[in-house]
Design a protein around this motif. Sequence first.
Motif, short mmCIF file in Angstrom:
data_model
loop_
_atom_site.label_atom_id
_atom_site.label_comp_id
_atom_site.label_asym_id
_atom_site.label_seq_id
_atom_site.Cartn_x
_atom_site.Cartn_y
_atom_site.Cartn_z
N VAL A 21 -49.11 -27.22 55.72
CA VAL A 21 -49.26 -28.64 55.37
C VAL A 21 -48.76 -29.53 56.52
O VAL A 21 -49.37 -30.56 56.81
CB VAL A 21 -48.53 -28.97 54.06
CG1 VAL A 21 -48.53 -30.47 53.80
CG2 VAL A 21 -49.18 -28.25 52.90
N ASP A 22 -47.69 -29.15 57.16
CA ASP A 22 -47.12 -29.96 58.24
C ASP A 22 -47.45 -29.39 59.62
O ASP A 22 -47.84 -28.23 59.75
CB ASP A 22 -45.59 -30.04 58.10
CG ASP A 22 -45.13 -31.09 57.12
OD1 ASP A 22 -45.94 -31.97 56.75
OD2 ASP A 22 -43.96 -31.05 56.72
N VAL A 23 -47.26 -30.22 60.64
CA VAL A 23 -47.44 -29.78 62.03
C VAL A 23 -46.38 -28.76 62.39
O VAL A 23 -45.36 -28.63 61.71
CB VAL A 23 -47.41 -30.98 63.01
CG1 VAL A 23 -48.57 -31.92 62.75
CG2 VAL A 23 -46.08 -31.69 62.97
N ASP A 24 -46.63 -28.05 63.46
CA ASP A 24 -45.70 -27.06 64.01
C ASP A 24 -45.37 -25.94 63.02
O ASP A 24 -44.26 -25.42 63.01
CB ASP A 24 -44.42 -27.73 64.51
CG ASP A 24 -44.69 -28.72 65.63
OD1 ASP A 24 -45.61 -28.47 66.44
OD2 ASP A 24 -44.01 -29.76 65.67
N GLN A 25 -46.33 -25.58 62.18
CA GLN A 25 -46.20 -24.47 61.24
C GLN A 25 -44.96 -24.62 60.35
O GLN A 25 -44.18 -23.70 60.17
CB GLN A 25 -46.16 -23.13 61.99
CG GLN A 25 -47.40 -22.84 62.80
CD GLN A 25 -47.42 -23.55 64.14
OE1 GLN A 25 -46.45 -23.54 64.87
NE2 GLN A 25 -48.53 -24.17 64.46
N LYS A 26 -44.80 -25.81 59.78
CA LYS A 26 -43.64 -26.09 58.93
C LYS A 26 -44.07 -26.40 57.50
O LYS A 26 -45.23 -26.60 57.22
CB LYS A 26 -42.85 -27.27 59.49
CG LYS A 26 -42.20 -26.96 60.82
CD LYS A 26 -41.40 -28.12 61.31
CE LYS A 26 -40.79 -27.79 62.66
NZ LYS A 26 -40.12 -28.95 63.23
N THR A 27 -43.13 -26.50 56.64
CA THR A 27 -43.21 -26.82 55.22
C THR A 27 -43.80 -25.67 54.46
O THR A 27 -43.17 -24.64 54.32
CB THR A 27 -43.97 -28.14 54.97
OG1 THR A 27 -43.36 -29.17 55.74
CG2 THR A 27 -43.90 -28.54 53.51
N GLY A 28 -45.02 -25.75 53.97
CA GLY A 28 -45.62 -24.69 53.18
C GLY A 28 -47.09 -24.61 53.46
O GLY A 28 -47.64 -25.40 54.22
N GLY A 29 -47.72 -23.64 52.86
CA GLY A 29 -49.14 -23.44 53.06
C GLY A 29 -49.56 -22.12 52.48
O GLY A 29 -48.91 -21.59 51.58
N TYR A 30 -50.66 -21.58 52.99
CA TYR A 30 -51.19 -20.31 52.50
C TYR A 30 -51.42 -19.35 53.65
O TYR A 30 -51.63 -19.75 54.79
CB TYR A 30 -52.51 -20.53 51.77
CG TYR A 30 -52.31 -21.11 50.39
CD1 TYR A 30 -52.02 -20.28 49.32
CD2 TYR A 30 -52.39 -22.47 50.16
CE1 TYR A 30 -51.81 -20.78 48.05
CE2 TYR A 30 -52.19 -23.00 48.90
CZ TYR A 30 -51.90 -22.14 47.85
OH TYR A 30 -51.70 -22.65 46.60
N CYS A 83 -51.19 -27.33 45.57
CA CYS A 83 -50.10 -27.69 46.47
C CYS A 83 -48.81 -27.49 45.70
O CYS A 83 -48.64 -28.04 44.61
CB CYS A 83 -50.22 -29.13 46.95
SG CYS A 83 -51.00 -29.25 48.54
N GLU A 84 -47.93 -26.69 46.23
CA GLU A 84 -46.68 -26.38 45.55
C GLU A 84 -45.68 -27.53 45.71
O GLU A 84 -45.75 -28.28 46.67
CB GLU A 84 -46.10 -25.09 46.14
CG GLU A 84 -46.99 -23.88 45.94
CD GLU A 84 -47.13 -23.48 44.48
OE1 GLU A 84 -46.15 -23.58 43.72
OE2 GLU A 84 -48.25 -23.07 44.10
N PRO A 85 -44.76 -27.66 44.77
CA PRO A 85 -43.71 -28.69 44.90
C PRO A 85 -42.97 -28.55 46.23
O PRO A 85 -42.68 -27.44 46.67
CB PRO A 85 -42.78 -28.39 43.72
CG PRO A 85 -43.63 -27.68 42.73
CD PRO A 85 -44.61 -26.87 43.54
N GLY A 86 -42.70 -29.64 46.87
CA GLY A 86 -41.98 -29.63 48.14
C GLY A 86 -42.86 -29.50 49.37
O GLY A 86 -42.36 -29.49 50.49
N TRP A 87 -44.18 -29.38 49.20
CA TRP A 87 -45.07 -29.20 50.34
C TRP A 87 -45.50 -30.51 50.99
O TRP A 87 -46.20 -30.50 51.98
CB TRP A 87 -46.31 -28.42 49.95
CG TRP A 87 -46.12 -26.94 49.85
CD1 TRP A 87 -44.95 -26.25 49.88
CD2 TRP A 87 -47.15 -25.98 49.69
NE1 TRP A 87 -45.18 -24.91 49.75
CE2 TRP A 87 -46.53 -24.71 49.63
CE3 TRP A 87 -48.51 -26.05 49.59
CZ2 TRP A 87 -47.25 -23.54 49.49
CZ3 TRP A 87 -49.23 -24.87 49.45
CH2 TRP A 87 -48.61 -23.63 49.40
#
Length: 142
Positions: A49-58, A74-78
């Motif tokens: 979800v965020d740049v530089d391969q941060k936060t969350g995703g799949y 989208c999970e909470p906190g993403w």
Amino acid sequence: MAAVLASMLSTTGTSHASAGDDRTTPTASPLVLDAAAPICPAGYVCLFVDVDQKTGGYMWAAGAYHSNFTQLPCEPGWKCKTLGDFNDEASSWHNNTNRTYCVSWGINGGNPDNSMPPGTYGNFTTTGWNDEASSIGFIGCP
């Protein structure tokens, strides 16, 4: 929640698949970031979800694909910006597989596509693709 997620992720799709493709069911697993572990494990392609391969995703194992990101929550906190799904949310990627992957603006694939060669990572913010991906696959990538 787990049963609902499993049901959504087992939906058959057509994105980037062909008659010779033996994988007909798109798959995804929520990516859990752990400071002590690699961001994207070997043998997986990951969208964040965020740049530089941060936060969350799949993350998808090599050879897997997904044709419709509206089916992925989208999970909470993403820090998702849309209405609760992963469609048009990816801001960065890491392709830690041995094959080229691409994301598409269209659900079920289609042009335009943005290729992610094997062993690469980066931000979609530098390519005009930020928050545009609706599907991911490996067949027919430019």
